[in-house]
Design a protein around this motif. Structure first.
Motif, PDB file in Angstrom:
ATOM      1  N   CYS A 183      44.880  35.744  79.816  1.00 48.97           N
ATOM      2  CA  CYS A 183      43.198  35.388  79.681  1.00 48.97           C
ATOM      3  C   CYS A 183      42.633  36.518  78.904  1.00 48.97           C
ATOM      4  O   CYS A 183      41.548  36.527  78.093  1.00 48.97           O
ATOM      5  N   ASN A 184      42.912  38.291  78.928  1.00 47.37           N
ATOM      6  CA  ASN A 184      42.107  39.114  78.461  1.00 47.37           C
ATOM      7  C   ASN A 184      42.363  38.872  77.187  1.00 47.37           C
ATOM      8  O   ASN A 184      41.808  39.797  75.620  1.00 47.37           O
ATOM      9  N   ILE A 219      37.776  40.108  80.357  1.00 46.89           N
ATOM     10  CA  ILE A 219      38.606  39.906  81.437  1.00 46.89           C
ATOM     11  C   ILE A 219      39.050  41.393  81.611  1.00 46.89           C
ATOM     12  O   ILE A 219      39.299  42.037  83.249  1.00 46.89           O
ATOM     13  N   TYR A 260      38.543  42.902  85.656  1.00 45.82           N
ATOM     14  CA  TYR A 260      39.484  43.730  86.600  1.00 45.82           C
ATOM     15  C   TYR A 260      39.353  44.596  87.427  1.00 45.82           C
ATOM     16  O   TYR A 260      40.183  44.866  88.429  1.00 45.82           O
TER      17      TYR A 260
END
Length: 254
Positions: free
Chosen positions: A160-161, A167, A171
């Motif tokens: 995802c990052n 993200i 997070y």
């Protein structure tokens, strides 16, 4: 994904070694900070919160430090895995390296730090007169399941990052919420009963609770371990599947 790991063990060792040397490169104390960091934070939190919760918690320094070690392992392990692909973008573009090697090496490095910090817990137990129960052997269960959870979450975050850099910021906020939702520095007894179910669904809180039970001489709850195991292995399955699908495309996104 893990097929070539046996052939790349040397590379994995080097990546872990590089992480250790890079972190403490310009530090006078070096790796000793792995001892001092949890110890100093324990002293601060004990001084502040033992007056508030000391009557509800037996041996507050041990209670706090046992939870802190588990939370920090999850925190640093998942964040390290999340940033591992982007951090090694230059290397990935030059030579072929199994993409999963980087999140795995980051988590392995944090596990080394966790083991070093574990010695601090034993030292605090000796100083505060906490008994060493046979149930300490059961700490292997919540630690092992937490490692599985960290690998699962780490692989998902790494993908995802790579595609969405925001993200990382989101997070960090999530981890702050998780810190307060894991009963790290306060006992569960002060939480209203209607909210305690929410805490019990938090896998990090489950791992911390089972670990603390082992330290305090209580055999961890089997139902909690089963829930934690189901959550951890499901997350790991999703993480491996997601990483396998997108691993070949990650370099193009860097």
């Amino acid at each position: 994904m893990f097929d070539t790991f046996a052939e790349k063990r040397f590379l994995l060792k080097q990546l872990v070694k590089n992480n250790l040397t890079a972190k403490y490169k310009d530090s006078v104390l070096g790796i000793l900070w792995s001892f001092f960091n949890p110890l100093l934070t324990m002293l601060v939190f004990t001084a502040v919160f033992s007056m508030l919760f000391g009557k509800n918690v037996s041996n507050y320094p041990v209670y706090y430090l046992a939870g802190r070690l588990m939370f920090d392992f999850f925190n640093h392990g998942t964040k390290g895995a999340m940033n591992s692909i982007r951090k090694n973008a230059r290397l990935l573009k030059k030579i072929y390296v199994p993409r999963a090697m980087f999140p795995v090496s980051s988590i392995s490095y944090e596990f080394v730090n966790f083991l070093i910090s574990f010695a601090i817990l034993f030292g605090v137990m000796i100083i505060t007169g906490a008994p060493f129960h046979f149930t300490l052997i059961y700490t292997l269960l919540p630690i092992s399941l937490l490692i599985v959870l960290i690998f699962g979450v780490g692989l998902i975050l790494a993908v995802c990052n790579t595609y969405f850099t925001d993200i990382g910021y989101l997070y960090s906020v999530f981890l702050l919420v998780l810190l307060y939702a894991s009963a790290l520095f306060y006992p569960m007894e002060i939480v209203p009963t209607r909210f305690q179910l929410i805490f019990s669904l938090n896998p990090v809180y489950c791992a911390m609770t089972c670990f603390r039970q082992c330290v305090y001489g209580v055999i961890p709850s089997m139902s909690t371990l089963l829930y934690l195991g189901a959550f951890a292995f499901t997350t790991l399955g999703i993480g491996i599947l997601l990483f396998n699908i997108y691993s070949k495309k990650l370099t193009l996104e860097l």
